[in-house]
Design an enzyme around this catalytic site. Structure first.
Site, PDB file in Angstrom:
ATOM      1  N   ARG A 335      35.149 -39.043 -80.002  1.00  0.00           N
ATOM      2  CA  ARG A 335      34.371 -40.277 -80.140  1.00  0.00           C
ATOM      3  C   ARG A 335      32.889 -40.024 -79.897  1.00  0.00           C
ATOM      4  O   ARG A 335      32.041 -40.772 -80.368  1.00  0.00           O
ATOM      5  CB  ARG A 335      34.907 -41.324 -79.154  1.00  0.00           C
ATOM      6  CG  ARG A 335      34.383 -42.730 -79.417  1.00  0.00           C
ATOM      7  CD  ARG A 335      35.163 -43.767 -78.643  1.00  0.00           C
ATOM      8  NE  ARG A 335      35.186 -43.486 -77.216  1.00  0.00           N
ATOM      9  CZ  ARG A 335      35.879 -44.189 -76.333  1.00  0.00           C
ATOM     10  NH1 ARG A 335      36.627 -45.195 -76.740  1.00  0.00           N
ATOM     11  NH2 ARG A 335      35.853 -43.908 -75.047  1.00  0.00           N
ATOM     12  N   LEU A 339      31.731 -40.984 -85.057  1.00  0.00           N
ATOM     13  CA  LEU A 339      31.043 -42.204 -85.472  1.00  0.00           C
ATOM     14  C   LEU A 339      29.544 -42.169 -85.202  1.00  0.00           C
ATOM     15  O   LEU A 339      28.760 -42.635 -86.034  1.00  0.00           O
ATOM     16  CB  LEU A 339      31.705 -43.422 -84.827  1.00  0.00           C
ATOM     17  CG  LEU A 339      33.092 -43.718 -85.388  1.00  0.00           C
ATOM     18  CD1 LEU A 339      33.780 -44.807 -84.593  1.00  0.00           C
ATOM     19  CD2 LEU A 339      33.014 -44.116 -86.853  1.00  0.00           C
ATOM     20  N   VAL A 457      36.560 -49.289 -85.948  1.00  0.00           N
ATOM     21  CA  VAL A 457      37.512 -48.222 -85.643  1.00  0.00           C
ATOM     22  C   VAL A 457      37.175 -47.533 -84.311  1.00  0.00           C
ATOM     23  O   VAL A 457      36.087 -47.696 -83.772  1.00  0.00           O
ATOM     24  CB  VAL A 457      37.565 -47.183 -86.783  1.00  0.00           C
ATOM     25  CG1 VAL A 457      37.959 -47.848 -88.078  1.00  0.00           C
ATOM     26  CG2 VAL A 457      36.216 -46.479 -86.950  1.00  0.00           C
ATOM     27  N   GLU A 458      38.124 -46.752 -83.820  1.00  0.00           N
ATOM     28  CA  GLU A 458      38.025 -46.037 -82.539  1.00  0.00           C
ATOM     29  C   GLU A 458      37.648 -46.977 -81.400  1.00  0.00           C
ATOM     30  O   GLU A 458      36.842 -46.651 -80.538  1.00  0.00           O
ATOM     31  CB  GLU A 458      37.023 -44.873 -82.639  1.00  0.00           C
ATOM     32  CG  GLU A 458      37.536 -43.731 -83.494  1.00  0.00           C
ATOM     33  CD  GLU A 458      36.727 -42.461 -83.320  1.00  0.00           C
ATOM     34  OE1 GLU A 458      36.056 -42.315 -82.286  1.00  0.00           O
ATOM     35  OE2 GLU A 458      36.762 -41.624 -84.223  1.00  0.00           O
ATOM     36  N   GLY A 459      38.236 -48.145 -81.405  1.00  0.00           N
ATOM     37  CA  GLY A 459      37.957 -49.153 -80.382  1.00  0.00           C
ATOM     38  C   GLY A 459      36.972 -50.175 -80.919  1.00  0.00           C
ATOM     39  O   GLY A 459      35.806 -49.865 -81.151  1.00  0.00           O
TER      40      GLY A 459
END
Length: 782
Positions: A335, A339, A457-459
């Site tokens: 992460r 992103l 995405v990714e939280g």
């Protein structure tokens, strides 16, 4: 009166004795407080504990501590590429960009061309994080970040297809937890691209609450390769799984149960991660989601009572039930890179292309980039891009130092994607109608459509901001809170009390020190804060202000935890604002480090000043938001007197500073090149970004000639000539000898390139639905 003074002195001495004599302090103070603390401390689940303890504490811990060590910040080595990594970026990454036409990918093919997939596999793009001993490239996190950033300036589908196999997924989990047999079998195949990985975590019924996934496996006996073995029957229903439609190796997270005790342990083993071949009987992949025209491969995967041997578990049977810890420990690194890099790439593209467009495009006889309203948008584009790239670089560097910064990864994920949203939105406002009409010549429309993907995405960003950044940071980064909690939960009461005593009274001294520092620096405006590091004189004031805000934040965070206790977890707005303060301080730190690392480039100073001043103002607003909404009004009033005794001092960047930033974006210069370093810049005007680059140079060449034509117009030399319009005025000027033939050629070339830049694609009435007269990505310039 003397008796009263004596009594007070005696009381003070007794209190000091109690505090100084540890056995006395343990018996009279620490033990009762410890007992109360154990009663009020909420129970923590295993998954919550794994999440809290995962990763490492890095620079955010300094900011949380109230006294940041600036020497330490500036001593972190500047991330640099090796010669091998630089060659790959300059050659293979550039080649991959040239092979992709984003309009074709998103509108016609709905996928990368087969030759691009083959190139990515053959050149090792899918195995950048895999060590050389397994055939991978063994690139640094910074190289990974640089490559993803460049690919993102060309095509989101290209960037995502590369970054996902190198982020949280089978390769990273295998490297850290796989058995030697699993590593030796799968890692070389992943490095060569013979296996395309995907990792399936998200469930329709759990979403961001990934620990609550209902997907389950039951330990049982079954047949595998002709013999009876102990295995698992796994049922799952996943969605949003990137690369699932084309994967050959599916990573799968599920909760494993052992109701018959076949493994001899507890019945609920916990979340488990397994590797499953896509063609294993019962595995369902291949269907696709449609992620906002980004056209990267993404889709669901399902399976019902799929039997698989225990050897499919990553790390083998010994790692059954360890999946959540594995995911939490590995998530921070992925992460921290994916992103932030892809969104910084989109911001760089916006800064470069929109800045050039704003100089090429004229309205009311003036480049639109010189309108004050447009300058305001350009200033945000430039300032945010500078800070985003600083945070991306510093965080990737932390990963290369061996850190797994879980809180920092949440900060950069949230704030870089949110700034990218602002940057792209501003870019769309500047290019206007061209931006809202999709087609091969629209260089920003797809980025605008795809921005919500990074936000989600990714939280999801809402939950990242309101639950994770401060919710995890308050415990993980605080110098004493986690130690107090661990002591309170100790099974050995005597050892727990001993540890608690040290942590608690250290905490008390910590709060007192921060209260004094916060008040002192606020009263003096932080003018006397010593910056014990060699920093640029023009930036020293920011280090002083950041030190002040760090002390104030530490005091406010402790006060919030003390007054609100466990209810702070449910007060998401307050938690979000506290997280905002921590985040802005981290972003400012990264920006200051960038300015130093790049040699204190004076020409870049407007970008640094703008982004830091904007972030300081945002931090002040976040402080204000906490104090305005703090439930205990007396505590809020007291804290405000300490933190802002003279009121607010931070303001938004001035118009003049914003104009300086905007002017840097609309003309070729070294600062613009540094800001947008890594952008893929096509060298042909047949590409929209390439056309802008050439048109910008042609525009600057034509501007002195344009001035001569405007002078002719003012003197009335062109009056009454129907050609003296915004499009054809050069024809009128050359006809009367007002400009030379050579000058006319310069203006005409500029006009041809300008027309290419401002062109908006049009299509047949049915938008090519019948397959006829489809638009082409090639735009020839005469």
């Amino acid at each position: 009166m003397n008796a009263v003074i004596v009594a007070l002195v005696v009381i003070a001495l007794l209190a000091a004795a109690v505090l100084a004599l540890r056995p006395l302090r343990l018996a009279l103070l620490s033990s009762p407080i410890f007992n109360l603390y154990r009663k009020v401390l909420p129970q923590m689940s295993d998954t919550e504990r794994d999440a809290l303890e995962a990763g490492t504490v890095w620079w955010e811990g300094e900011l949380f501590g109230g006294r940041p060590d600036w020497k330490r910040l500036l001593a972190y080595p500047r991330p640099r590429l090796t010669d091998e990594e630089q060659r790959f970026l300059d050659n293979q990454a550039e080649t991959a960009c040239r092979m992709v036409n984003d309009w074709s990918v998103t509108q016609e093919r709905f996928d990368l061309p087969a030759e691009v997939w083959n190139y990515l596999k053959a050149e090792g793009f899918l195995g950048m994080i895999i060590p050389k001993q397994y055939g991978g490239l063994a690139f640094s996190a910074y190289a990974h970040s640089e490559i993803v950033t460049k690919l993102s300036t060309r095509s989101s589908a290209l960037a995502v297809s590369v970054m996902v196999p190198n982020s949280l997924g089978p390769a990273e989990l295998l490297l850290h937890y796989g058995t030697e047999e699993q590593k030796n079998h799968y890692l070389p195949r992943l490095a060569r691209g013979e296996e395309v990985p995907a990792f399936a975590l998200t469930s329709p019924w759990a979403g961001s609450d990934a620990a609550a996934i209902p997907d389950s496996g039951i330990v049982c006996k079954g047949e595998w390769q002709g013999r009876e073995v102990i295995g698992m029957r796994v049922t799952w229903d996943k969605r949003y799984i990137t690369l699932a439609p084309v994967c050959t190796l599916l990573g799968l997270a599920f909760r494993l149960y052992d109701p018959d005790g076949l493994l001899g342990g507890k019945k609920d083993l916990g979340i488990t991660c397994a590797l499953v071949p896509h063609d294993h009987p019962g595995v369902d992949t291949g269907r696709r989601h449609f992620p906002l025209n980004a056209m990267f491969m993404n889709g669901p995967t399902r399976g019902t009572d799929v039997f698989m041997p225990l050897d499919f578990i990553i790390g083998g049977p010994a790692m059954a039930g360890q999946g959540w810890r594995m995911l939490m420990e590995c998530l921070a690194a992925g992460r921290s890179i994916s992103l932030p890099s892809s969104n910084t790439g989109m911001a760089k593209l916006t800064a470069r292309a929109v800045g050039g467009y704003a100089r090429v495009r004229s309205q009311f006889r003036m480049p639109v980039g010189k309108f004050e309203g447009v300058e305001e948008a350009l200033a945000r584009i430039g300032g945010h891009t500078y800070m985003m790239d600083a945070a991306r670089t510093m965080t990737a560097g932390a990963v290369d130092l061996g850190e797994k910064p879980s809180v920092v990864s949440a900060i950069v994920k949230y704030h870089v994607t949110e700034r990218a949203r602002q940057v792209v939105n501003d870019g769309m406002d500047v290019i206007g109608g061209k931006g809202i009409c999709l087609g091969p010549s629209n260089f920003l429309g797809r980025a605008y459509q795809q921005i919500p993907i990074g936000i989600t995405v990714e939280g999801a960003n809402i939950l990242t901001r309101s639950l994770i950044i401060f919710g995890q940071g308050a415990i993980r980064c605080h110098p004493y809170v986690l130690a107090e909690m661990q002591a309170a939960q100790s099974a050995d009461r005597k050892q727990g009390l001993d540890d608690f005593d040290r942590a608690f009274w250290g905490h008390v001294r910590f709060v007192a020190g921060n209260k004094l520092r916060a008040l002192g620096t606020a009263l003096t405006g932080a003018r006397f804060v010593a910056v014990d590091a060699d920093v640029a004189p023009s930036m020293k004031r920011y280090y002083q202000l950041l030190s002040r805000y760090s002390s104030a934040f530490a005091l406010l965070a402790d006060s919030s935890m003390l007054v609100l206790g466990g209810s702070l977890k449910r007060r998401e707005r307050l938690s979000a604002r506290l997280g905002d303060v921590l985040s802005q301080m981290y972003l400012i730190s990264a920006t200051l480090k960038r300015f130093e690392d790049e040699g204190r480039q004076a020409a870049d100073a407007p970008l640094a000043h703008w982004s830091i001043q904007d972030a300081l103002f945002k931090a002040q607003e976040a402080f204000d938001g906490v104090l305005e909404n703090f439930p205990n009004r007396f505590v809020a009033w007291s804290l405000r007197r300490i933190i802002f005794p003279w009121g607010h001092s931070q303001t938004l960047p001035s118009d003049q500073l914003g104009q300086e930033v905007a002017r840097l974006l609309i003309s070729p210069n070294a600062t613009r090149d540094r800001l947008t370093a890594g952008c893929h810049l096509p060298d042909t005007a047949d590409e929209p970004v390439g056309a802008i680059e050439q048109a910008l140079a042609a525009t600057l060449d034509a501007e002195p000639i344009e001035a001569k034509i405007r002078d002719l117009e003012k003197r009335g030399a062109l009056e009454g000539n129907p050609q003296a319009n915004v499009r054809d005025i050069a024809d009128a000027a050359v006809a009367i000898g007002g400009i030379t033939a050579e000058e006319y050629a310069v203006v005409k070339r500029r006009n041809r390139l300008r027309d290419t830049v401002v062109k908006v694609d049009d299509f047949p009435f049915d938008l090519g639905a019948a397959g006829a007269d489809r638009p082409t990505a090639e735009r020839k310039v005469a």
